[in-house]
Structures are given as structure tokens and as C-alpha cells.
Design a protein around this motif. Structure first.
Motif, PDB file in Angstrom:
ATOM      1  N   TYR A  88       0.691  -0.923   0.133  1.00 45.74           N
ATOM      2  CA  TYR A  88      -0.053   0.539   0.248  1.00 45.74           C
ATOM      3  C   TYR A  88       0.781   0.955  -0.146  1.00 45.74           C
ATOM      4  O   TYR A  88       0.882   1.744   0.539  1.00 45.74           O
ATOM      5  CB  TYR A  88      -0.827  -0.224   1.135  1.00 45.74           C
ATOM      6  N   GLU A  89       0.863   2.250  -0.839  1.00 47.28           N
ATOM      7  CA  GLU A  89       1.321   3.111  -1.308  1.00 47.28           C
ATOM      8  C   GLU A  89       2.529   2.865  -1.362  1.00 47.28           C
ATOM      9  O   GLU A  89       3.449   3.735  -0.665  1.00 47.28           O
ATOM     10  CB  GLU A  89       1.160   4.447  -0.005  1.00 47.28           C
ATOM     11  N   ALA A  90       2.469   2.523  -2.251  1.00 46.37           N
ATOM     12  CA  ALA A  90       4.126   1.966  -2.844  1.00 46.37           C
ATOM     13  C   ALA A  90       5.678   2.930  -3.530  1.00 46.37           C
ATOM     14  O   ALA A  90       6.031   2.681  -3.082  1.00 46.37           O
ATOM     15  CB  ALA A  90       3.899   0.723  -3.871  1.00 46.37           C
ATOM     16  N   THR A  91       4.123   3.644  -3.928  1.00 46.76           N
ATOM     17  CA  THR A  91       5.259   4.501  -4.692  1.00 46.76           C
ATOM     18  C   THR A  91       5.915   5.805  -3.559  1.00 46.76           C
ATOM     19  O   THR A  91       7.100   6.390  -4.036  1.00 46.76           O
ATOM     20  CB  THR A  91       4.310   5.427  -6.178  1.00 46.76           C
ATOM     21  N   PHE A  92       5.430   6.106  -2.472  1.00 45.15           N
ATOM     22  CA  PHE A  92       5.695   7.185  -1.769  1.00 45.15           C
ATOM     23  C   PHE A  92       7.055   6.114  -1.024  1.00 45.15           C
ATOM     24  O   PHE A  92       8.345   6.841  -0.830  1.00 45.15           O
ATOM     25  CB  PHE A  92       4.720   7.414  -0.285  1.00 45.15           C
TER      26      PHE A  92
END
Length: 496
Positions: free
Chosen positions: A123-127
Motif C-alpha cells: 500500500y502506498e508503494a510509490t511513496f
């Protein structure tokens, strides 16, 4: 040594027990630590809502079976007896100790100071990927260093290294679980068969962004081999997956006597012994997320252009390829083909990579500063040195070698673009893949081009990562680790 070749359909092992992160574990603490600085997530598609609902329901239903992720020892610390472990039971000293070595992307990475898991975060891997996994190549040290103001990221070494290679995100539940599964199935079977963590079973996670021959990685693996040998009183069996096999080749190149003195067998699973085929070419051209559905290809490309290991995975220039990896395109009305080993120089195949990345840039967190990121010539030169170093290593006659490789999966060997007006168009132009037999990532030609005498080999109809869950793969590991005790081998293979 005799050569035994087996072809197997590769029955899938029973689904291993899932790992969940119970309330109050390290994930909860890290959420509180970074809540303020994390950008608001805009993911609101039906898919993600469905995944979230399923995860909550399954997590609630199975919370009583939760297995916490221990965060403890890091790079450079001693391993006298891992934290949070109860006294270990007696172990079978007749078993060869096993060290499991993952491939690129196969080690859990944590922020060193807080021990917060940053690779991988489903979850929220890009950040997390941009904030903690991106870096900048340092030509003085030949390493990928953190960006200015960026925390240091290290592999998770707790659980005698097994926590760092078991499952990349234990907080994710079925049906997404299998995308993040690494050595979990193998570890469970080995423990059922009598191997004991910290005595006869060890993991060797490492910073997969650095050179596969990076001294901290290689010396750490050397020390672990000696530790395992001392603990069990017997030589060690190495089990590598993907790029982990090239790490073993580096270890062999730098410490050949170690293999004579301390290594009994090596099981190579899906190793690109001669490079990774056309998928690694696409990593530089348009980005390739290693098959991980949560990482954007463009973000993976920005890491790749600064990571020594990614350059080292390029096809071996001096290998006599039967089906050489290539890039083809039409420009100025002429068809141009750039293949490994073809043309006036052996490295002509990198021309499209070099030219297509000449104006590439990325935007750095947290303020979006633009950073020019062309194809790095110094890194490419370093990668050529590494490929030459490991290309012709020789195993001592005393070390038994076993090879497991994937087949019957379409594996890109060539990339065919249509007409482009400039090199820069390759970063977004449509293309077709020309395929060969393999595991979807590593072509058979590379996986079998190891140059060693095989004690055994098995071709398994499975994808690159799924090979770690296949029964023929584990049969081969059990055979390798018990070969000197044939009755033990038969018993192990029959009882799981």
C-alpha cells in the motif's frame, strides 16, 4: 560425477500458511511515525476497495494465527542468538546446513534507524519506493548512495536472515499474498523436515541495488557460510534464486578456497548465468517493475539507472549466444538491429539504451526537484568488469552442482519497435516482444549456460518467482542437502 536430467511438470506445493501482522507490531508503529509526512492517497478504484475489504475480512478471521515480524539485527551487527527467539530444539547433525540467497528485489529492506519496512510496501508503494529505495550512483565508491537527506536503507537480518526473505510484505493477505511470496514455502518444508533456524537453516538477504560483487555482500555471505558450517559441524548447501546465483558466482570468484573448505553443494534456481534477456533491456528503455504489480515501471527505471546490479544483469557480451537478446527499430527508413555480440563491437546492443536515456530525468521527493538521469557509462563499465569476473569461474570437484530452471513460459529475447522519429521515442513507443523458452524472465539458454558439471538438473514448467513454490524445486533442494545419505534423501522427498 554423473549427470542426471529430469523434466517435470512442476506440481504446486500446498498453499503455505499465510503470515499476518498483528495489531501493535512494527507496521503500527511506523504508521504513526510517518503519518504526517505521507501524501494523501488518491487510490479509490473498485479493485483497491475490493482488495482492502478482502484483506480486512481475512485478517480478522485469522488474527489468532498471526506471526509477528521480528525487527532486530542489521548489517554489521553480530548474530550471537537472534532476539525474540526461544531456546532452539536439538537438531539433526547429519543434515547439511542450508543458506537461502534471494534474487534482485527478494530481500526485505528497512530504514536503518527506525527499522521501518520500506521494501516492499504493497500500500502506498510509490511513496516508500521513491523516498527510500531511490538513490544516486557514487563513482568514487561504486555504490548507490541515498539521496541528500534520505535515510539509510538496509536489509532485514532478523530471524537468522529468514525474516528478510520469507515474504516481502507480511501485512498483505490473500489473494494478493502470492505476489509477494519469496522463500516462505521452502522454509516451511525444510523446517518440517528437521532443519532448524540458526543452526542448520539461514537466510542471506542483501542490498540488491548494489553490485552483486559488492564487498559487504560477499564478505557477509562468506562469514555466514563459515558460521553455518561451524554451527552444524558440516559443509554447507547453498540455495540461490535468480540474481542470487550471480552473487554466488561472485563469492566463488573472490573466495574459491571457501568452496573447497566449506561448501558441499549448490542449488541454482532460475539463475541468469549469462544475463537476463530482453526484459533487462526494457528496464532501461521503458522501465520494468520486476513483475511487481505495485511499482510503476517509470519508478523502477529511475532506480535502475543508478543501481549497479541492474547494469550487471545485462546480457554477457562475450557469450556465444544462439538466440542473442536484441532491440530492433526503424529510423530514417532503415531497419536497425542491435544484438548482443553483433556489429563492430560486442557492446553494440547498448546503443538504443544509451541513446534513449540521454535526456531522461526524474523528479525527486519531497519537493519535485528535477534530476537528469542518463545512461551511466561508468556503471556500464563496472558491469562489464563484473560479467568478466564471474563468467568463467570454476567449481571445485568436491562441490555438487544442481540446476533448476523454468520452461514453457514465453520469455522475451528481442524487442521490436516500429518506426520512430528519434531515439527518445523508444521511451514510450509501442513494441512487440519476440520470445524464447524460459521462465518468463530468464531464457533457458541463460539459465543453463552455467558452465559447470551438473549433478542433477530439472526443468520446471513455472514462472520465474513461482519456481520457489514448486515441488520439483524442493525435491532438488532436499536431494542436494542429503545426497551423501541416500536413505535420508528418499525419506525427505516422500514425507512432505
Amino acid at each position: 560425477m554423473t549427470k542426471a536430467s529430469i523434466t517435470a511438470g512442476g506440481g504446486m506445493l500446498p498453499r503455505p500458511q499465510r503470515m499476518f501482522s498483528p495489531a501493535g507490531d512494527d507496521d503500527s508503529r511506523e504508521e504513526a511515525t510517518f503519518r504526517r509526512c505521507r501524501p494523501y492517497s488518491t487510490r479509490s478504484t473498485f479493485f483497491w476497495v475490493l482488495v482492502g475489504v478482502i484483506s480486512v475480512l481475512v485478517g480478522s478471521a485469522t488474527r489468532g494465527h498471526a506471526l509477528p515480524v521480528r525487527v532486530g539485527l542489521f548489517e554489521g551487527e553480530e548474530l550471537p542468538g537472534d532476539r525474540n527467539f526461544k531456546p532452539l530444539p536439538p537438531f539433526n547433525s547429519s543434515l547439511s546446513p542450508i543458506i537461502l540467497i534471494p534474487g534482485i528485489g527478494g530481500s526485505v529492506m528497512v530504514e536503518k534507524k527506525s527499522a521501518m519496512r520500506v521494501w516492499i510496501r504493497f500500500y502506498e508503494a510509490t511513496f516508500y519506493f521513491q523516498r527510500f529505495m531511490w538513490g544516486k550512483y557514487n563513482s568514487t565508491t561504486n555504490t548507490m548512495d541515498p539521496l541528500p537527506g534520505q535515510p539509510t536503507t538496509v536489509p532485514l537480518l532478523s530471524g537468522f536472515g529468514l525474516d528478510g526473505i520469507r515474504n516481502l510484505d507480511p501485512g498483505v493477505h490473500w489473494p494478493i499474498y502470492d505476489f509477494l511470496l519469496e522463500f516462505d514455502a521452502i522454509i516451511k518444508v525444510l523446517e518440517q523436515q528437521g532443519w532448524v533456524a540458526g543452526q542448520t537453516l539461514f537466510g542471506a538477504p542483501y542490498d540488491f541495488r548494489q553490485s552483486m560483487c559488492w564487498e559487504p555482500t560477499i564478505s557477509g555471505l562468506r562469514d555466514l557460510v563459515l558460521k553455518a558450517q561451524s554451527s552444524a559441524g558440516r559443509k554447507v548447501t547453498l540455495v540461490s534464486h535468480s540474481m542470487g546465483g550471480l552473487v554466488v558466482r561472485c563469492l566463488l570468484a573472490k573466495y574459491p578456497a571457501l568452496f573447497t573448505d566449506a561448501v558441499e553443494a549448490w542449488v541454482s534456481v532460475a539463475t541468469p548465468h549469462r544475463g537476463a534477456g530482453a526484459k533487462i533491456l526494457m528496464e532501461f528503455l521503458q522501465g520494468y517493475n520486476l513483475g511487481n504489480i505495485v511499482v510503476k515501471p517509470s519508478d523502477a527505471k529511475s532506480l535502475a539507472l543508478e543501481a549497479p546490479s541492474v547494469y550487471e544483469l545485462l546480457p554477457f557480451e562475450d557469450y556465444a549466444w544462439v538466440q542473442a537478446p536484441y532491440t530492433a527499430l526503424t529510423m530514417n527508413g532503415q531497419l536497425q538491429v542491435y544484438a548482443v555480440g553483433k556489429g563492430n563491437v560486442s557492446d553494440a546492443y547498448v546503443t538504443p539504451l544509451r541513446e534513449a536515456c540521454r535526456t531522461h530525468s526524474r523528479f525527486l521527493p519531497p519537493d519535485g526537484t528535477e534530476d537528469l538521469e542518463p545512461f551511466n557509462e561508468e556503471l556500464y563499465t563496472l558491469s562489464q568488469q563484473t560479467r568478466r569476473l564471474v563468467a568463467n569461474v570454476q567449481l571445485p570437484a568436491s562441490v555438487r552442482f544442481y540446476n533448476v530452471y523454468g520452461v514453457k513460459e514465453s520469455t522475451p529475447i528481442g524487442v521490436q519497435f516500429g518506426t520512430v522519429e528519434s531515439w527518445a521515442d523508444l521511451a514510450s513507443a509501442k513494441y512487440q516482444e519476440h520470445t524464447a523458452d524460459g521462465d518468463g524472465t530468464v531464457p533457458v539458454e541463460s539459465a543453463t549456460g552455467h558452465g559447470f558439471t551438473e549433478e542433477g538438473s530439472v526443468a520446471v514448467a513455472a514462472h520465474h518467482l513461482a519456481l520457489l513454490q514448486q515441488k520439483p524445486t524442493i525435491d532438488m533442494i532436499l536431494r542436494a542437502a542429503t545426497e551423501s545419505n541416500s536413505s535420508g534423501s528418499e525419506t525427505a522427498a516422500a514425507n512432505y
